[in-house]
Design a protein around this motif. Structure first.
Motif, mmCIF file in Angstrom:
data_model
loop_
_atom_site.group_PDB
_atom_site.id
_atom_site.type_symbol
_atom_site.label_atom_id
_atom_site.label_comp_id
_atom_site.label_asym_id
_atom_site.label_seq_id
_atom_site.Cartn_x
_atom_site.Cartn_y
_atom_site.Cartn_z
ATOM 1 N N ALA A 164 0.818 -1.213 0.000
ATOM 2 C CA ALA A 164 0.000 0.000 0.000
ATOM 3 C C ALA A 164 0.851 1.261 0.000
ATOM 4 O O ALA A 164 0.442 2.302 -0.531
ATOM 5 C CB ALA A 164 -0.929 -0.011 1.210
ATOM 6 N N LEU A 165 2.052 1.175 0.575
ATOM 7 C CA LEU A 165 2.961 2.319 0.608
ATOM 8 C C LEU A 165 3.802 2.429 -0.651
ATOM 9 O O LEU A 165 4.672 3.301 -0.740
ATOM 10 C CB LEU A 165 3.871 2.227 1.840
ATOM 11 C CG LEU A 165 3.173 2.379 3.204
ATOM 12 C CD1 LEU A 165 4.150 2.141 4.334
ATOM 13 C CD2 LEU A 165 2.543 3.765 3.318
ATOM 14 N N GLY A 166 3.572 1.530 -1.616
ATOM 15 C CA GLY A 166 4.236 1.653 -2.910
ATOM 16 C C GLY A 166 5.337 0.661 -3.182
ATOM 17 O O GLY A 166 6.016 0.765 -4.211
ATOM 18 N N SER A 167 5.554 -0.312 -2.296
ATOM 19 C CA SER A 167 6.609 -1.291 -2.535
ATOM 20 C C SER A 167 6.275 -2.138 -3.749
ATOM 21 O O SER A 167 5.142 -2.614 -3.909
ATOM 22 C CB SER A 167 6.778 -2.197 -1.311
ATOM 23 O OG SER A 167 7.705 -3.228 -1.593
ATOM 24 N N LEU A 168 7.249 -2.358 -4.620
ATOM 25 C CA LEU A 168 7.076 -3.184 -5.813
ATOM 26 C C LEU A 168 7.691 -4.567 -5.650
ATOM 27 O O LEU A 168 7.744 -5.345 -6.606
ATOM 28 C CB LEU A 168 7.695 -2.478 -7.023
ATOM 29 C CG LEU A 168 7.102 -1.098 -7.372
ATOM 30 C CD1 LEU A 168 7.843 -0.493 -8.559
ATOM 31 C CD2 LEU A 168 5.607 -1.202 -7.649
ATOM 32 N N LEU A 169 8.152 -4.894 -4.445
ATOM 33 C CA LEU A 169 8.748 -6.194 -4.206
ATOM 34 C C LEU A 169 7.687 -7.285 -4.303
ATOM 35 O O LEU A 169 6.509 -7.050 -3.996
ATOM 36 C CB LEU A 169 9.396 -6.238 -2.818
ATOM 37 C CG LEU A 169 10.608 -5.344 -2.592
ATOM 38 C CD1 LEU A 169 11.022 -5.378 -1.124
ATOM 39 C CD2 LEU A 169 11.768 -5.779 -3.479
ATOM 40 N N PRO A 170 8.088 -8.499 -4.683
ATOM 41 C CA PRO A 170 7.126 -9.609 -4.695
ATOM 42 C C PRO A 170 6.700 -9.952 -3.265
ATOM 43 O O PRO A 170 7.353 -9.562 -2.290
ATOM 44 C CB PRO A 170 7.908 -10.753 -5.349
ATOM 45 C CG PRO A 170 9.340 -10.400 -5.175
ATOM 46 C CD PRO A 170 9.416 -8.907 -5.201
ATOM 47 N N LEU A 171 5.619 -10.698 -3.154
ATOM 48 C CA LEU A 171 5.033 -10.993 -1.853
ATOM 49 C C LEU A 171 6.030 -11.662 -0.904
ATOM 50 O O LEU A 171 6.143 -11.272 0.267
ATOM 51 C CB LEU A 171 3.795 -11.890 -2.027
ATOM 52 C CG LEU A 171 3.109 -12.354 -0.726
ATOM 53 C CD1 LEU A 171 2.651 -11.158 0.093
ATOM 54 C CD2 LEU A 171 1.956 -13.291 -1.041
ATOM 55 N N ASP A 172 6.751 -12.676 -1.388
ATOM 56 C CA ASP A 172 7.691 -13.380 -0.510
ATOM 57 C C ASP A 172 8.759 -12.437 0.017
ATOM 58 O O ASP A 172 9.144 -12.513 1.197
ATOM 59 C CB ASP A 172 8.339 -14.545 -1.254
ATOM 60 C CG ASP A 172 7.399 -15.729 -1.407
ATOM 61 O OD1 ASP A 172 6.380 -15.763 -0.688
ATOM 62 O OD2 ASP A 172 7.680 -16.604 -2.253
ATOM 63 N N ALA A 173 9.259 -11.549 -0.826
ATOM 64 C CA ALA A 173 10.275 -10.598 -0.397
ATOM 65 C C ALA A 173 9.706 -9.619 0.628
ATOM 66 O O ALA A 173 10.381 -9.236 1.591
ATOM 67 C CB ALA A 173 10.841 -9.842 -1.597
ATOM 68 N N ARG A 174 8.439 -9.206 0.420
ATOM 69 C CA ARG A 174 7.812 -8.291 1.386
ATOM 70 C C ARG A 174 7.589 -8.987 2.731
ATOM 71 O O ARG A 174 7.740 -8.385 3.791
ATOM 72 C CB ARG A 174 6.503 -7.751 0.818
ATOM 73 C CG ARG A 174 6.698 -6.631 -0.197
ATOM 74 C CD ARG A 174 5.384 -6.024 -0.650
ATOM 75 N NE ARG A 174 4.748 -6.824 -1.692
ATOM 76 C CZ ARG A 174 3.552 -7.387 -1.594
ATOM 77 N NH1 ARG A 174 2.839 -7.239 -0.487
ATOM 78 N NH2 ARG A 174 3.058 -8.096 -2.596
ATOM 79 N N ARG A 175 7.224 -10.254 2.690
ATOM 80 C CA ARG A 175 7.056 -11.008 3.948
ATOM 81 C C ARG A 175 8.395 -11.150 4.673
ATOM 82 O O ARG A 175 8.466 -11.033 5.904
ATOM 83 C CB ARG A 175 6.455 -12.384 3.665
ATOM 84 C CG ARG A 175 4.975 -12.352 3.319
ATOM 85 C CD ARG A 175 4.468 -13.737 2.923
ATOM 86 N NE ARG A 175 4.588 -14.698 4.003
ATOM 87 C CZ ARG A 175 3.665 -14.921 4.945
ATOM 88 N NH1 ARG A 175 2.537 -14.217 4.929
ATOM 89 N NH2 ARG A 175 3.846 -15.835 5.883
ATOM 90 N N ALA A 176 9.461 -11.403 3.917
ATOM 91 C CA ALA A 176 10.783 -11.503 4.534
ATOM 92 C C ALA A 176 11.192 -10.170 5.156
ATOM 93 O O ALA A 176 11.732 -10.117 6.272
ATOM 94 C CB ALA A 176 11.816 -11.946 3.498
ATOM 95 N N LYS A 177 10.924 -9.087 4.443
ATOM 96 C CA LYS A 177 11.248 -7.767 4.973
ATOM 97 C C LYS A 177 10.395 -7.455 6.199
ATOM 98 O O LYS A 177 10.864 -6.833 7.158
ATOM 99 C CB LYS A 177 11.034 -6.710 3.891
ATOM 100 C CG LYS A 177 11.498 -5.312 4.276
ATOM 101 C CD LYS A 177 11.415 -4.376 3.096
ATOM 102 C CE LYS A 177 11.803 -2.951 3.506
ATOM 103 N NZ LYS A 177 13.173 -2.889 4.034
ATOM 104 N N ALA A 178 9.151 -7.915 6.198
ATOM 105 C CA ALA A 178 8.271 -7.693 7.343
ATOM 106 C C ALA A 178 8.808 -8.380 8.592
ATOM 107 O O ALA A 178 8.683 -7.862 9.703
ATOM 108 C CB ALA A 178 6.870 -8.208 7.022
ATOM 109 N N LEU A 179 9.410 -9.551 8.414
ATOM 110 C CA LEU A 179 9.988 -10.246 9.559
ATOM 111 C C LEU A 179 11.115 -9.425 10.171
ATOM 112 O O LEU A 179 11.253 -9.343 11.396
ATOM 113 C CB LEU A 179 10.494 -11.625 9.129
ATOM 114 C CG LEU A 179 10.963 -12.555 10.251
ATOM 115 C CD1 LEU A 179 9.837 -12.823 11.236
ATOM 116 C CD2 LEU A 179 11.481 -13.861 9.671
ATOM 117 N N GLY A 180 11.932 -8.798 9.310
ATOM 118 C CA GLY A 180 12.968 -7.912 9.821
ATOM 119 C C GLY A 180 12.384 -6.707 10.537
ATOM 120 O O GLY A 180 12.901 -6.259 11.555
#
Length: 473
Positions: A242-258
């Motif tokens: 929603a904030l504009g990230s173009l990363l794929p879902l798996d990458a966004r989930r990995a970043k969310a864990l961080g």
């Protein structure tokens, strides 16, 4: 022509028919299984030749996160001298920990799982499968008594060892309940006595850095915690999109864990409103990156090369990756000065100063014992020639000075091994070490790995002068 000669030299003809290839490879596999079974017998014999002087000198496994140690095999198996595992490991070209596991599995099978042991040597069960079963019975929590291990042995032997890990866990859980092993623990719930060892864990493999600059995380958590984490990751991944990230879902989930690991401050949501009265949040990430990047100077400007090397895992890393790791909000970046590895540094005290320690760590990279791969930052700094506390008072030159050429990285086990056993080593050139084992076998260790300088020959080699042979029963 060259390929044909090489194949024939290995005893494999290049004119085999498909049926002959299958037959030959089946024969090789059978020979491999027989050799693995024989290796277990020899490992057990090595243990017989090296009983400990006392329980305090016996080999054991340290339980992570505590001072508790457990034997390398279960109740009823003989103890083994702590330092004998190192020479068996170097002979096999494996780590001391791997050699300890081999000996423990051999003793567990021979003494506590005799039916499975017999099946291994009859060719009915491959050694690798038997070792996996032995590893489970050794490290069961609560520990399996000899009688309980015998029950597991009978059940597993009845199906010739053909059990998966889940089936084995259930069998061990049933055994714990059948023999009331959990009730011996006053903190245990009697109704939960059938449960096997608590499987919950979170493991971050910091020694295996992917070329993309990532690490593998493995975890097993409670069902409720897992579902909560899954929902949190999904929510954060959707927020990033929603904030504009173009990363794929798996990458966004990995970043969310961080982001969760940094208490959600990386998104800087608390400061989004611009409230001047809002207290400053603590730094969420302190980055200490041990990366080595080539650099040059252009006038007063330092120009970095596009690639470097991660210290952990010795993997390639891009300069852009390092920049991205340090770019998140609330990240504290520490830059340490470059240390010239070609300069000899010396101190006048036994204690190794931080600068010299850092230089030795950068030079050695890992523990310098043959085949050991423990990262240097988790090692002791050893005086190769020991420091003499009485030298100065007696007016003698210091035989073991605190200088780069007399220091090396040794993990705690191999540091103790060098101090309390006949193993000896010297630094032949900076960062290159020559080791001699108690039985006189020599190894060369440098940053590229270990080289056996005297491949073992059949038969028993004579012990070097002054080094006693292992005691025999």
């Amino acid at each position: 022509m060259i390929e044909t000669v090489a194949a024939e030299a290995r005893g494999v003809a290049d004119d085999l028919s498909p049926a002959e290839v299958l037959s030959a490879i089946r024969d090789r596999k059978a020979a491999e299984d027989r050799a693995a079974a024989d290796q277990l017998v020899l490992a057990a014999r090595w243990a017989d030749l090296h009983p400990p002087e006392s329980i305090h000198t016996a080999a054991s496994f340290t339980v992570p996160g505590s001072q508790h140690e457990e034997p390398i095999a279960g109740e009823g198996a003989p103890l083994v001298a702590e330092f004998c595992v190192a020479e068996l490991g170097t002979t096999l070209g494996i780590t001391s920990t791997a050699a300890k596991k081999l000996i423990g599995h051999a003793l567990e099978l021979r003494h506590r799982l005799p039916r499975l042991w017999e099946q291994v040597h009859a060719g009915a069960v491959p050694a690798w499968r038997a070792r996996a079963i032995a590893d489970t019975t050794i490290h069961s929590t609560p520990p399996l008594t000899a009688e309980a291990a015998g029950f597991v042995d009978a059940q597993v032997a009845a199906v010739a060892g053909r059990v998966g890990s889940a089936q084995l866990d259930r069998l061990v859980a049933e055994t714990i309940g059948r023999y009331d092993l959990a009730t011996a623990d006053p903190a245990a719930d009697p109704e939960d006595g059938y449960l096997h060892v608590d499987p919950r864990h979170v493991t971050v493999d910091t020694d295996d850095v992917h070329y993309a600059g990532t690490l593998r995380i493995e975890a097993e958590v409670d069902i409720a915690d897992a579902l909560d984490l899954d929902r949190a990751l999904a929510h954060h991944a959707a927020t990033q999109a929603a904030l504009g990230s173009l990363l794929p879902l798996d990458a966004r989930r990995a970043k969310a864990l961080g982001d969760l690991a940094r208490t959600q401050t990386a998104l800087d949501l608390a400061g989004a409103g611009g409230d001047a009265d809002e207290p400053d949040l603590p730094v969420a990430r302190a980055v200490v990156i041990h990366a080595h990047v080539d650099a040059s100077f252009s006038g007063d400007t330092t120009v970095f090369g596009p690639t470097g090397r991660m210290e952990n895992g010795q993997r390639l890393v891009l300069l852009e990756q390092i920049q991205s790791w340090c770019a998140d909000s609330r990240t504290e970046v520490t830059i340490k000065p470059v240390i010239d590895l070609n300069t000899t540094l010396t101190a006048q005290t036994r204690k190794v100063p931080a600068t010299i320690r850092e230089q030795v760590i950068l030079r050695d990279r890992t523990c310098v014992f043959p085949f050991c791969s423990r990262p240097a930052r988790r090692c002791d700094i050893d005086h190769i020639i020991p420091w003499d506390d009485d030298a100065h008072a007696e007016g003698r030159p210091q035989p073991g000075p605190t200088t780069t050429s007399n220091l090396a990285c040794l993990c705690r086990f191999h540091h103790r091994l060098k101090t309390h056993s006949p193993w000896r080593y010297e630094m032949t050139t900076p960062g290159v070490f020559a080791w001699t084992s108690p039985h006189g076998h020599r190894y060369r260790r440098d940053h590229t790995g270990t080289t056996d300088l005297e491949p073992l020959v059949r038969g028993e080699s004579p012990a070097p002068p002054g080094i006693p042979r292992p005691r025999r029963r």
